[in-house]
Design an enzyme around this catalytic site. Sequence first.
Site, PDB file in Angstrom:
ATOM      1  N   PHE A 258       0.844  -1.190   0.000  1.00 37.88           N
ATOM      2  CA  PHE A 258       0.000   0.000   0.000  1.00 37.88           C
ATOM      3  C   PHE A 258       0.875   1.235   0.000  1.00 37.88           C
ATOM      4  O   PHE A 258       2.067   1.163   0.328  1.00 37.88           O
ATOM      5  CB  PHE A 258      -0.943  -0.006   1.214  1.00 37.88           C
ATOM      6  CG  PHE A 258      -2.388   0.196   0.851  1.00 37.88           C
ATOM      7  CD1 PHE A 258      -3.047   1.376   1.170  1.00 37.88           C
ATOM      8  CD2 PHE A 258      -3.098  -0.795   0.179  1.00 37.88           C
ATOM      9  CE1 PHE A 258      -4.387   1.570   0.827  1.00 37.88           C
ATOM     10  CE2 PHE A 258      -4.429  -0.609  -0.160  1.00 37.88           C
ATOM     11  CZ  PHE A 258      -5.073   0.577   0.164  1.00 37.88           C
TER      12      PHE A 258
ATOM     13  N   GLN B 126      -7.389  15.226   3.083  1.00 42.20           N
ATOM     14  CA  GLN B 126      -6.779  14.300   2.140  1.00 42.20           C
ATOM     15  C   GLN B 126      -7.598  14.143   0.878  1.00 42.20           C
ATOM     16  O   GLN B 126      -8.797  13.885   0.920  1.00 42.20           O
ATOM     17  CB  GLN B 126      -6.602  12.927   2.761  1.00 42.20           C
ATOM     18  CG  GLN B 126      -5.912  11.939   1.807  1.00 42.20           C
ATOM     19  CD  GLN B 126      -5.534  10.668   2.489  1.00 42.20           C
ATOM     20  OE1 GLN B 126      -6.348   9.780   2.667  1.00 42.20           O
ATOM     21  NE2 GLN B 126      -4.272  10.560   2.876  1.00 42.20           N
TER      22      GLN B 126
ATOM     23  N   HIS C 102      -7.831  11.822  -2.251  1.00 41.62           N
ATOM     24  CA  HIS C 102      -7.419  10.509  -2.745  1.00 41.62           C
ATOM     25  C   HIS C 102      -7.193  10.611  -4.247  1.00 41.62           C
ATOM     26  O   HIS C 102      -8.045  11.138  -4.961  1.00 41.62           O
ATOM     27  CB  HIS C 102      -8.519   9.495  -2.439  1.00 41.62           C
ATOM     28  CG  HIS C 102      -8.105   8.067  -2.575  1.00 41.62           C
ATOM     29  ND1 HIS C 102      -7.803   7.494  -3.785  1.00 41.62           N
ATOM     30  CD2 HIS C 102      -7.944   7.096  -1.647  1.00 41.62           C
ATOM     31  CE1 HIS C 102      -7.474   6.225  -3.594  1.00 41.62           C
ATOM     32  NE2 HIS C 102      -7.551   5.954  -2.316  1.00 41.62           N
TER      33      HIS C 102
ATOM     34  N   LEU D 268     -14.804   6.306  -4.863  1.00 42.53           N
ATOM     35  CA  LEU D 268     -13.460   5.836  -4.604  1.00 42.53           C
ATOM     36  C   LEU D 268     -13.085   4.609  -5.420  1.00 42.53           C
ATOM     37  O   LEU D 268     -13.808   3.619  -5.433  1.00 42.53           O
ATOM     38  CB  LEU D 268     -13.340   5.493  -3.116  1.00 42.53           C
ATOM     39  CG  LEU D 268     -11.980   4.966  -2.676  1.00 42.53           C
ATOM     40  CD1 LEU D 268     -10.950   6.067  -2.749  1.00 42.53           C
ATOM     41  CD2 LEU D 268     -12.058   4.400  -1.270  1.00 42.53           C
TER      42      LEU D 268
ATOM     43  N   GLU E 122      -6.861   2.472  -3.502  1.00 37.16           N
ATOM     44  CA  GLU E 122      -5.421   2.511  -3.676  1.00 37.16           C
ATOM     45  C   GLU E 122      -4.883   1.105  -3.938  1.00 37.16           C
ATOM     46  O   GLU E 122      -3.823   0.938  -4.549  1.00 37.16           O
ATOM     47  CB  GLU E 122      -4.807   3.059  -2.383  1.00 37.16           C
ATOM     48  CG  GLU E 122      -3.334   3.278  -2.423  1.00 37.16           C
ATOM     49  CD  GLU E 122      -2.891   4.169  -1.269  1.00 37.16           C
ATOM     50  OE1 GLU E 122      -3.500   5.236  -1.118  1.00 37.16           O
ATOM     51  OE2 GLU E 122      -1.990   3.773  -0.532  1.00 37.16           O
TER      52      GLU E 122
ATOM     53  N   ARG F   6      -0.670   9.474  -0.700  1.00 35.03           N
ATOM     54  CA  ARG F   6      -1.773  10.030  -1.470  1.00 35.03           C
ATOM     55  C   ARG F   6      -1.618  11.493  -1.809  1.00 35.03           C
ATOM     56  O   ARG F   6      -1.972  11.917  -2.914  1.00 35.03           O
ATOM     57  CB  ARG F   6      -3.080   9.817  -0.702  1.00 35.03           C
ATOM     58  CG  ARG F   6      -3.457   8.372  -0.665  1.00 35.03           C
ATOM     59  CD  ARG F   6      -4.599   8.134   0.262  1.00 35.03           C
ATOM     60  NE  ARG F   6      -4.938   6.719   0.266  1.00 35.03           N
ATOM     61  CZ  ARG F   6      -5.913   6.192   0.974  1.00 35.03           C
ATOM     62  NH1 ARG F   6      -6.644   6.973   1.751  1.00 35.03           N
ATOM     63  NH2 ARG F   6      -6.160   4.904   0.929  1.00 35.03           N
TER      64      ARG F   6
ATOM     65  N   HIS G  76     -11.332  12.962   0.284  1.00 36.90           N
ATOM     66  CA  HIS G  76     -11.532  11.614   0.796  1.00 36.90           C
ATOM     67  C   HIS G  76     -11.531  11.492   2.316  1.00 36.90           C
ATOM     68  O   HIS G  76     -12.371  10.797   2.891  1.00 36.90           O
ATOM     69  CB  HIS G  76     -10.436  10.713   0.217  1.00 36.90           C
ATOM     70  CG  HIS G  76     -10.551   9.284   0.632  1.00 36.90           C
ATOM     71  ND1 HIS G  76     -11.653   8.511   0.333  1.00 36.90           N
ATOM     72  CD2 HIS G  76      -9.717   8.481   1.314  1.00 36.90           C
ATOM     73  CE1 HIS G  76     -11.478   7.300   0.827  1.00 36.90           C
ATOM     74  NE2 HIS G  76     -10.323   7.245   1.429  1.00 36.90           N
TER      75      HIS G  76
ATOM     76  N   ARG H 191      -2.490  11.131   5.868  1.00 38.98           N
ATOM     77  CA  ARG H 191      -2.684   9.769   6.352  1.00 38.98           C
ATOM     78  C   ARG H 191      -2.223   8.780   5.285  1.00 38.98           C
ATOM     79  O   ARG H 191      -2.499   8.937   4.098  1.00 38.98           O
ATOM     80  CB  ARG H 191      -4.161   9.529   6.652  1.00 38.98           C
ATOM     81  CG  ARG H 191      -4.487   8.069   6.967  1.00 38.98           C
ATOM     82  CD  ARG H 191      -5.929   7.929   7.389  1.00 38.98           C
ATOM     83  NE  ARG H 191      -6.899   7.978   6.300  1.00 38.98           N
ATOM     84  CZ  ARG H 191      -7.108   7.019   5.420  1.00 38.98           C
ATOM     85  NH1 ARG H 191      -6.406   5.913   5.472  1.00 38.98           N
ATOM     86  NH2 ARG H 191      -8.032   7.169   4.475  1.00 38.98           N
TER      87      ARG H 191
END
Lengths: 569, 137, 247
Positions: free
Chosen positions: A117, A231, A233, A243, A246, A277, A345, A380
């Site tokens: 990730f 954030q 995304h 969404l 990721e 991100r 996001h 994050r």
Amino acid sequence: MDVINHDILIVGGGGAGLRAAIEISKSNPSLKTAVVSKVYPMRSHTVAAEGGSAAVLKEDDNHDLHAYDTVKGSDFLADQDAVEVFVRDATREVVQIERWGCPWNREEDGRIATRWFGGMSRKRTLHAADKTGFHLLHALFQTSLKYDTLMRYDEWFVAALLVDEGKLGGVLALDTRRGVFSILAAKAVILCTGGVGRMYAFTSNAGIKTGDGAALAYRAGAPIKDMEFIQFHPSGLLRTGILITEASRGEGGYLYNKDGKRFMENYAPSKMELAPRDIVSRSIIEEVLAGRGFEGPYGSYVQLDLRHLGEAKIMEKLPMVRELCLDFAGMDPVHEPIPIRPTMHYTMGGVHTDKDGKTPIAGLYAAGEGGCVSIHGANRLGSNSLTELLVFGARAGRSAAEYVPISKPCSSERLQSLAKREMDIIQKRYMQPGNGKEKAGAILADLRKTMDEKVGIYRTDDGLKDAVQIIQRLKERFTGIRITQQSKVFNTELTGAMELDNMLEIAHVIAMNARIRKESRGGHARKDFPKRDDEQFLHHSLVFKTPEGPKRETFPVTITKWKPEERKY
Amino acid sequence: MAHSMNSISGKTEATKTYRRDIPNTWWLKKGSYFLFILREISSVFVALYAIFLLIQLCALSGGQERYESTAAVFKSGWMIILHVVIWVFVMYNMVTWFRISGRIFGAKPLSPVLVTISNYIIWLIVSIGIIFLLLKG
Amino acid sequence: MGEEITLNITRYNPDKDGKYTTQRYSIPYKNDWSILDALNYVKAELDGSLTYRWSCRMAVCGSCGMMVNGTPRLTCSTYLNEFYPKEITIEPLANFPVIRDLVVDINDFMAKLKSAKPWIIRKNKRDEDDTSKEYLQTTGQMDKYYQQTLCINCTLCYAACPVYGLHPDFLGPAVIALGHRYNKDSRDEGKADRREVLASEHGVWKCTVVGDCTEVCPKHVDPSAAIQRTKVDSAINWFFSFLTGRK
């Protein structure tokens, strides 16, 4: 007004709220605990999370690595002592939820599998296909049904916290089915209400993400922290902002610009598509601004290509991505690249708490996206949020349960007078016949457009100054809001207006904070101050509500092991 | 009926909810419902056929005369028409049953199609076997 | 361009006149709008009192189930272009009491869900909270129950089930599917605990295999198959308990 007594109330029935509820019911079944949620818990936005939940499980991993990845990902704004606790608890929590039925993907030998990730130096993201949030939420909700003593107020909307001189007494809540307000008295309240996505026009967030908890705490005198860190995304589906996880990049997907180039090479040559991100989102915007993005009827975008992964892998690891593309973009990622652009996001900021979810108001706690410990600092890392729900939901539940026996309840008379004060405001604002002229929808549309355009991925002083002024005007317009019907039963105009009130309150703080922070850090990027400035701004922004308006203070960042360094991937 | 102990919303005095009546003609409103009722009715015909079979068996054991008078009834025009109708319903019953058993038993590592086709194959074998016996005898 | 489409939407307000009626709305037709987009337009621009549930708008939260031209659908992933230029009738989910407009009371479903004990049950209670290591489970074992984990509790299956409509004490497709999900999970040891409810006369045996639940399920959970398999399990169990005299 009716008063119903409880020991602990949990506002919000998502991942953090349910985890807290289970923790309390499990260890202290004698406590009178209730979850108060404006929607049935299965509808909470945790359900939409896709990619996974990070934790140190494998032999090649260790807690210091996870902590360092998180701290670096946060652009060194995270409180490192909290991060260390987080990564340690994480290992236990992800196994706990497996014990409660979560269908984690498995390795050949039957042990839990992990995937890569963004920003993670090890393969440590546990996942349940690409519906991790869905599986986590349903595992938590179904497990919560085990506890006969755990009560729920489904579709009750919390309108205000009732705080008596720095001590929590309960909440004022609306039973939306009957349209009746009641006082729910409690010795402790845990706010688990999520973030503020709906104040942006292009967002991955559900309609219910209106920052209710932050507004409730803020109005009650608790500070909210780091609100300017929003954030975006990188992979939001074009047109809707839905969404695309990721994990699609974690499983090997590539990002392409108009010239067919994997442009992340220019921005994060080492991590490429798996950079954090904020970096990927900014890179996409840069490509578009440089004229290398695609253009279409729904705006500019870049391409996320999964074709080379093959149908079998997509169906095994990313089935939801395929469903979403088919249902909401009319295309099949097995055969075509996905059109994506950055979408609002996650809210790094939230109600200021310590490692145990405690706020400065006695008896008030917060956990999940709606809280800010801070473990995410300015940005994050993906798959840390689902883990956060479990870790801090449990910790807040535990600390609230420990507080109850030493708390002193608020007197009934005091609660009634606090509640009456709130009801007077509500009545005056929303329940006058022939009230105002302003349409809530119009104010909301203007707010969303303003946040998108002026408090987005790239911010400037002028833009933020305008934003603050526009939001203040919107707040004035809001005082003249018109609710077209006074029906009691399920009045979504009333709850919608209260949600709008919450969003306006918080948006003001976000824009104000963003203007004051003259640096770029994590998710907060200033065109006019493109560098990170540890000298002047290595601190949290803490904002209190005062009669004169929002008042900002600084709050130190706790640094234990990792000194701030240049953040490169 | 089980009652939830958890939900407060399930226990408070609700305002007047509206209950919609289901008309007796509900099964005419949707194609799938109509076919469902047809399938249920087909079981009556299956039962009827079983009863006819029993009658014929009894007649068989009741001697030559009894058998021939019974056979005469079964050879009459309206009986043949009735049997054609029965056969259509029995076929419908069989086809739907094969499809459903595929759905029920066709979990991994089998598949619904595999199970359904196996049923047809067995039916084919048994049917051919019976026809062979009848023609031989 | 001025293209329009007509929506016939159920209205019911016990606070006003308590009449259950249909209201017609003419809205601009947009090729890429879902029914939910259309409802949001009506509420924002034409009639703020229109009441309905929605949240994620990506078909995963289960809030937005309604009857669209007589079929239970998720309105966030049902599009106007499927019906245009014909009129669209939008009604509250069938077989549930209506609270207001398009909002129905699903508390019966919530109560039944709990009764099926949809959680991991172990003979040794300590297993349930042991975090030292995970239960081992292979992908093959997970395949046996995974399909039924996909249920988003949207209750479209209850709206499609004529048995539930005629006999509201029926446990219903989703609840049985979720009970089956746990029965088939290799980590669970609670089959016997769920039997009383699942194998009761209001449980699987009320199902007459209409199959519409599976047809309308937006997540391909196949509740009908789950119910029939539970019947088979239940019958086999009854037979053996009959033989051995054990429960």
